[in-house]
Design an enzyme around this catalytic site. Structure first.
Site: not given
Lengths: 377, 145
Positions: A16, A79, A112, A185, A197
């Site tokens: 990021r 992708c 997300g 989670r 990923c």
């Protein structure tokens, strides 16, 4: 036909970043051009793989480096976008039409769930437009029909996170024990957060050259022996298709057959693999699809340590998408960056011993799938 | 082709007994497309045959099927008009077609298993429009209803 060589590679780390896609992409381009010992004025064409940026993205990105005045074409195949760019670039050089083609993959993917993966609006509104759901269903099918266990899924992720520790271009470089992955989670059972990923940002670039051009420039090139590329056939299934036949063909197998046939090799010849580990089960399915094992032997291959660095056939020595993250348009080009450096012997502590033949594999929405084969000569 | 304003999309399903679609919980049959040339089925009945590109004719499936794969979405998904957590998966129908859909159970039997028998029902989204869901049925009598 002319041999196609990978003459230079460059990468912007995956992760990021505050910079925009133009900065990420131009960083990778500059590095690849320098690696190949050429300038932008030396290319005959640029192919830019990206999914989510603006129109004329490739042109805008390259303008940060220069304006060569040659054709710039943007390529999108979800992708597998990088695979599409590599396929076209390799064909142009192999045919003798061009001598030097710059291929770039770049992405700034929001956090997300990946939206707009081709679902119809009714699927999205009905709660069925959720990529991890389908990865989970694939995983469940693998668990149901083979001896693969949830612990094996955690082992895949743990292996790849272990590989990424020494990869400065990976987003996550912390080793993770299987127990930690299992305890993370739950997203869509049986897949936990650390078995999936993270879509993210990054860029990679590759300079393709004819063998003659690479020889003239005396660059440390590896050979791009083949690119196998397929989109959905009638009996393939992947997102976003709402129905599928009981007896299905496998996209990865179809692309791999093309790639191996054109390269004149078989899976037994492969030394190192970078595959689409969107989730942990996808890596195991790729073992089967790429012919690294027979159907049903996926978990055994993993447990044997064969696919771990130090094993006979390391898979995802870069850390894979599970550790690097997945900048959609750039992930395939990132794989070729890793494979090229592996074949050159430049990967330091994650170097695969005596790597001479490498295979890359990406697949994505639209049922686009690409397998590339590179070799030391 | 008709458009029913109560449904999330036109021509996905119809009531099994031919009565008007009135709300959630009605038994419905999915509208599949059958190829007019090779007889292959696909869902939904959109476009042309994936195998031979011939035209499709619309066929209403029997409402009953079997769960072949299931999972759950535990966190709200962008654009979904279904509140998480919810279950979803693929069900197999007589025409050897696997179709994705929501899976719902009676409140006291939340567990879904591969091989569970289901029937298609209309299901209300949060905006009141209807989609379809696979309701797990636990006894033979109910399945054959």
């Amino acid at each position: 036909m002319t041999d196609v060589m990978v003459a230079g590679v460059g990468i912007h780390p995956f992760g990021r970043f505050p910079d925009g896609y133009r900065e990420l992409g131009s960083h990778a381009v500059s590095e690849a051009l320098a690696d190949a010992g050429i300038g932008l004025a030396d290319i005959d064409m640029a192919l830019v793989a990206n999914v989510g940026a603006e129109m004329a993205k490739g042109q805008n990105l390259l303008a940060r480096v220069g304006r060569p005045g040659v054709p710039v074409i943007n390529v999108e195949a979800a992708c597998a976008s990088s695979g599409g760019a590599l396929y076209l670039g390799a064909e142009l050089i192999a045919s003798g039409r061009m001598e030097t083609v710059l291929c770039v993959g770049v992405e700034k993917q929001p956090r997300g769930f990946i939206a707009a993966s081709g679902y119809e609006q009714w699927q999205i509104e009905s709660g069925l437009g959720v990529n991890p759901l389908y990865f989970a269903l694939q995983a469940q099918e693998l668990l149901e029909h083979t001896d693969t266990t949830v612990a094996d899924l955690a082992l895949v992720s743990s292996k790849n996170h272990g590989h990424a520790v020494d990869n400065p271009n990976a987003m996550y470089r912390k080793p993770m024990a299987p127990e930690e992955i299992l305890a993370s989670r739950m997203v869509c059972p049986p897949l936990t957060l650390l078995m999936l990923c993270s879509p993210n940002e990054g860029a990679a670039a590759v300079v393709l050259m004819s063998r003659d051009a690479a020889r003239r420039r005396a660059v440390d090139a590896v050979r791009l022996r083949s690119v196998g590329l397929v989109s959905g056939g009638p009996d393939d299934w992947f997102t976003p298709s709402p129905s599928m036949p009981i007896h299905r063909t496998e996209l990865t197998s179809r692309a791999a057959e093309q790639a191996y046939s054109r390269a004149g090799i078989g899976p037994a010849d492969v030394d190192v693999v970078e595959c689409q580990d969107t989730d942990a089960a996808s890596e195991l399915l790729a073992y089967r699809g790429l012919g690294l094992c027979e159907p049903g032997e996926e978990a055994a291959l993993l447990r044997s340590g064969t696919t771990t660095l130090g094993g006979d056939l390391p898979v995802n020595p870069s850390g894979g998408l599970l550790s690097k993250g997945e900048p959609l348009g750039a992930s395939g080009m990132g794989q070729l960056h890793e494979l090229t450096q592996q074949l050159r012997g430049r990967c330091g502590t994650r170097q695969v011993d005596n790597a001479r033949i490498g295979v890359g594999h990406v697949m994505g929405a639209g049922l686009n799938t690409c397998v590339v084969v590179v070799s030391r000569d | 082709m008709t458009s029913d304003p109560q449904t999330v999309a036109p021509d996905l399903f119809t009531t099994a007994d031919g009565t008007p679609l009135a709300g959630p919980g009605q038994v419905v049959g999915l509208f599949a497309g059958q190829c007019t040339d090779c007889s292959r089925f696909t869902f939904p009945a959109r476009g042309r045959c994936p195998s031979c590109s011939a035209a499709l004719t619309r066929v209403a499936f029997d409402p009953h099927g079997v769960v072949v794969l299931h999972s759950a979405v535990l966190h709200d998904a962008p654009g979904a008009l279904v509140l998480a957590p919810y279950q979803a998966g693929f069900a197999r129908f007589d025409q050897d077609l696997l179709v994705s859909g929501l899976i719902v159970t009676d409140e006291d039997t939340d567990e879904v298993s591969i091989g569970d028998r289901i029937r298609c029902e209309s299901y209300a989204l949060t905006d009141g429009r209807l989609t379809y869901a696979f309701r797990v049925v636990r006894n033979e009598q109910e399945t054959n209803a």
